[in-house]
Scaffold this motif. Structure first.
Motif, mmCIF file in Angstrom:
data_model
loop_
_atom_site.group_PDB
_atom_site.id
_atom_site.type_symbol
_atom_site.label_atom_id
_atom_site.label_comp_id
_atom_site.label_asym_id
_atom_site.label_seq_id
_atom_site.Cartn_x
_atom_site.Cartn_y
_atom_site.Cartn_z
ATOM 1 N N ASP A 38 2.287 7.375 -7.325
ATOM 2 C CA ASP A 38 2.304 7.894 -5.955
ATOM 3 C C ASP A 38 0.860 8.046 -5.514
ATOM 4 O O ASP A 38 0.065 8.714 -6.190
ATOM 5 C CB ASP A 38 2.989 9.263 -5.884
ATOM 6 C CG ASP A 38 4.485 9.162 -6.070
ATOM 7 O OD1 ASP A 38 5.067 8.191 -5.572
ATOM 8 O OD2 ASP A 38 5.055 10.049 -6.721
ATOM 9 N N SER A 39 0.514 7.454 -4.374
ATOM 10 C CA SER A 39 -0.882 7.513 -3.937
ATOM 11 C C SER A 39 -0.963 7.457 -2.425
ATOM 12 O O SER A 39 -0.064 6.930 -1.760
ATOM 13 C CB SER A 39 -1.676 6.344 -4.535
ATOM 14 O OG SER A 39 -1.173 5.109 -4.058
ATOM 15 N N PRO A 40 -2.042 7.985 -1.854
ATOM 16 C CA PRO A 40 -2.242 7.844 -0.406
ATOM 17 C C PRO A 40 -2.508 6.391 -0.065
ATOM 18 O O PRO A 40 -3.052 5.638 -0.878
ATOM 19 C CB PRO A 40 -3.476 8.713 -0.134
ATOM 20 C CG PRO A 40 -4.207 8.742 -1.431
ATOM 21 C CD PRO A 40 -3.148 8.705 -2.501
ATOM 22 N N ARG A 41 -2.096 5.981 1.127
ATOM 23 C CA ARG A 41 -2.368 4.608 1.549
ATOM 24 C C ARG A 41 -3.867 4.408 1.656
ATOM 25 O O ARG A 41 -4.596 5.252 2.155
ATOM 26 C CB ARG A 41 -1.722 4.323 2.913
ATOM 27 C CG ARG A 41 -0.259 3.953 2.828
ATOM 28 C CD ARG A 41 0.173 3.169 4.062
ATOM 29 N NE ARG A 41 -0.590 1.944 4.193
ATOM 30 C CZ ARG A 41 -0.355 0.832 3.495
ATOM 31 N NH1 ARG A 41 0.616 0.812 2.612
ATOM 32 N NH2 ARG A 41 -1.080 -0.243 3.685
ATOM 33 N N GLY A 42 -4.308 3.273 1.182
ATOM 34 C CA GLY A 42 -5.724 2.939 1.282
ATOM 35 C C GLY A 42 -5.906 1.488 0.902
ATOM 36 O O GLY A 42 -5.259 0.994 -0.025
ATOM 37 N N ASP A 68 5.508 4.602 2.804
ATOM 38 C CA ASP A 68 6.175 5.503 3.741
ATOM 39 C C ASP A 68 5.095 6.257 4.505
ATOM 40 O O ASP A 68 4.554 7.251 4.022
ATOM 41 C CB ASP A 68 7.080 6.475 2.987
ATOM 42 C CG ASP A 68 7.820 7.421 3.930
ATOM 43 O OD1 ASP A 68 7.803 7.160 5.144
ATOM 44 O OD2 ASP A 68 8.394 8.407 3.446
ATOM 45 N N GLY A 69 4.778 5.761 5.677
ATOM 46 C CA GLY A 69 3.724 6.400 6.463
ATOM 47 C C GLY A 69 2.375 6.245 5.798
ATOM 48 O O GLY A 69 1.871 5.142 5.626
ATOM 49 N N ARG A 70 1.792 7.354 5.380
ATOM 50 C CA ARG A 70 0.466 7.336 4.773
ATOM 51 C C ARG A 70 0.516 7.431 3.252
ATOM 52 O O ARG A 70 -0.498 7.711 2.616
ATOM 53 C CB ARG A 70 -0.378 8.492 5.334
ATOM 54 C CG ARG A 70 -0.651 8.376 6.827
ATOM 55 C CD ARG A 70 -1.519 9.521 7.321
ATOM 56 N NE ARG A 70 -1.823 9.389 8.734
ATOM 57 C CZ ARG A 70 -2.841 8.699 9.220
ATOM 58 N NH1 ARG A 70 -3.656 8.075 8.392
ATOM 59 N NH2 ARG A 70 -3.055 8.630 10.515
ATOM 60 N N PHE A 275 2.655 -3.555 2.582
ATOM 61 C CA PHE A 275 3.453 -2.371 2.888
ATOM 62 C C PHE A 275 4.668 -2.255 1.968
ATOM 63 O O PHE A 275 5.061 -1.153 1.592
ATOM 64 C CB PHE A 275 3.898 -2.396 4.351
ATOM 65 C CG PHE A 275 2.794 -2.064 5.311
ATOM 66 C CD1 PHE A 275 2.650 -0.777 5.802
ATOM 67 C CD2 PHE A 275 1.874 -3.031 5.695
ATOM 68 C CE1 PHE A 275 1.619 -0.459 6.677
ATOM 69 C CE2 PHE A 275 0.840 -2.721 6.570
ATOM 70 C CZ PHE A 275 0.709 -1.434 7.062
ATOM 71 N N HIS A 276 5.270 -3.375 1.640
ATOM 72 C CA HIS A 276 6.406 -3.390 0.722
ATOM 73 C C HIS A 276 6.309 -4.666 -0.106
ATOM 74 O O HIS A 276 5.798 -5.688 0.362
ATOM 75 C CB HIS A 276 7.748 -3.369 1.473
ATOM 76 C CG HIS A 276 7.893 -2.225 2.426
ATOM 77 N ND1 HIS A 276 8.248 -0.961 2.028
ATOM 78 C CD2 HIS A 276 7.714 -2.164 3.770
ATOM 79 C CE1 HIS A 276 8.279 -0.160 3.082
ATOM 80 N NE2 HIS A 276 7.958 -0.866 4.153
#
Length: 373
Positions: A38-42, A68-70, A275-276
């Motif tokens: 699990d990580s923040p988007r970057g 999922d979002g950010r 994104f996916h």
């Protein structure tokens, strides 16, 4: 003082919120170890996680990437090189600690060595001539990687001075090394070879990622001849899903180690965000599906861009899948060893398509993929 304490606690909270969380599970799947991240988007975070797994020579049998979002949720089904689950606690701990620190861009810097980057036209005997020049210039090759694709060659070589064992820093000597190697890469006065030889200023980038970048910059993906036909087993398609503003990329090819790294590396360096994604392997086949957008959120917008993505991903898959026989040589390191070995290849009409050189504790390990001319 109270305000400083408050800021310290706030900073700790931000760090905890932005640090990837890793869960490793050996009980859910009977055939693979599950690594959940699990990580923040970057941009590049997915690539870094895949890089850590592949650098351990692990096989990624399946993967599910979802945004999922950010926030990202990445799930990898991994095994060791022999297809077994991971039971070594030191390896599991390394994976967990490495991925959890990757958000901060921590990399290993190559100290005490001079890094050279080379690109040019591939030909029989090129590697032999390169190592002969370096030996003549009193350069000790400590590590090196070389890839060839579509008649082009890219290499990163780490050097030190043979006599002192120190990095080569003298500007005049560096200029001489660069000039001599560029002459070799140019071959018989081939002005169209666009050869480059320079000291690398980008020592923090992962070596294999940098090789992909060098090949991409050299536009190897569009330089084909009858001698370098496209691999028919590599099928790449790109379609737009207009309702969701995604471009859907599908890659079908033979499965091999580091395949996911090569594809994600190329998408990342082309400034696309994943994104996916779903990755599945069965027997010796792999199918990878990605839902991507530009970093600004837009999908692929033209036929020319679509074709370029297809060409670049085909090249990314093919670069590491060099044909030929894999030869591994372990020998006490000595000056001129590589020049001697590669001269033997040249004298016997063998072409070197891929090379990995490493030295440790006075022992050289040299891996070559060779083919008939």
């Amino acid at each position: 003082m109270a305000m400083k304490g408050y800021l310290d606690e706030y900073e700790k909270l931000v760090i905890r919120m932005n640090t990837p969380r890793v869960v490793i599970d050996n009980g859910v799947c009977s055939s693979a170890t599950i690594v959940k991240v699990d990580s923040p988007r970057g941009h590049g975070i997915l690539l870094e996680a895949v890089q850590i797994l592949t650098d351990l020579n692990l096989s990624i049998k399946k993967a599910y990437i979802s945004s999922d979002g950010r926030w990202n949720m990445d799930v990898f089904h991994v095994t060791d090189i022999n297809g077994n689950k991971l039971n070594d606690q030191s390896v599991l701990s390394y994976i967990e600690q490495s991925i959890e620190t990757v958000y901060y861009g921590e990399d290993i810097e190559v100290n005490g060595l001079t890094a050279l980057e080379l690109t040019g036209t591939d030909r029989i005997g090129l590697l032999s001539e390169m190592f002969a020049v370096l030996s003549d210039l009193n350069c000790d090759v400590v590590d090196a990687k070389l890839w060839t694709h579509n008649g082009r060659v890219a290499s990163i070589i780490y050097l030190k001075d043979c006599t002192s064992g120190s990095p080569i820093l003298d500007p005049h000597r560096i200029s001489n090394i660069e000039g001599r190697l560029k002459n070799v890469l140019n071959g018989d006065n081939n002005v169209n070879s666009a050869a480059k030889a320079c000291v690398s200023m980008d020592v923090m980038t992962h070596v294999e990622r940098r090789l992909h970048q060098l090949m991409f910059e050299d536009r190897d993906y569009e330089k084909r001849s009858k001698r370098h036909e496209r691999d028919p087993m590599v099928v790449v398609t790109v379609q737009n899903w207009a309702e969701r503003s995604y471009s859907v990329v599908n890659v079908h090819c033979r499965d091999r180690t580091k395949l996911l790294f090569d594809v994600v590396c190329t998408l990342t360096d082309m400034e696309y965000a994943v994104f996916h994604a779903t990755i599945n392997t069965s027997s010796d086949q792999a199918h990878l599906e990605f839902y991507i957008r530009h970093k600004d959120g837009s999908p692929i917008s033209s036929e020319a861009e679509r074709q370029r993505v297809i060409q670049c991903l085909e090249a990314a898959v093919e670069r590491r899948a060099s044909a030929g026989v894999r030869l591994e040589l372990r020998h006490p390191d000595k000056q001129g060893l590589l020049a001697e070995v590669t001269r033997t290849f040249r004298e016997n009409g063998l072409n070197v398509t891929r090379t990995e050189i490493s030295t440790s504790c006075g022992m050289a390990t040299n891996i070559f993929c060779v083919t008939d001319a």
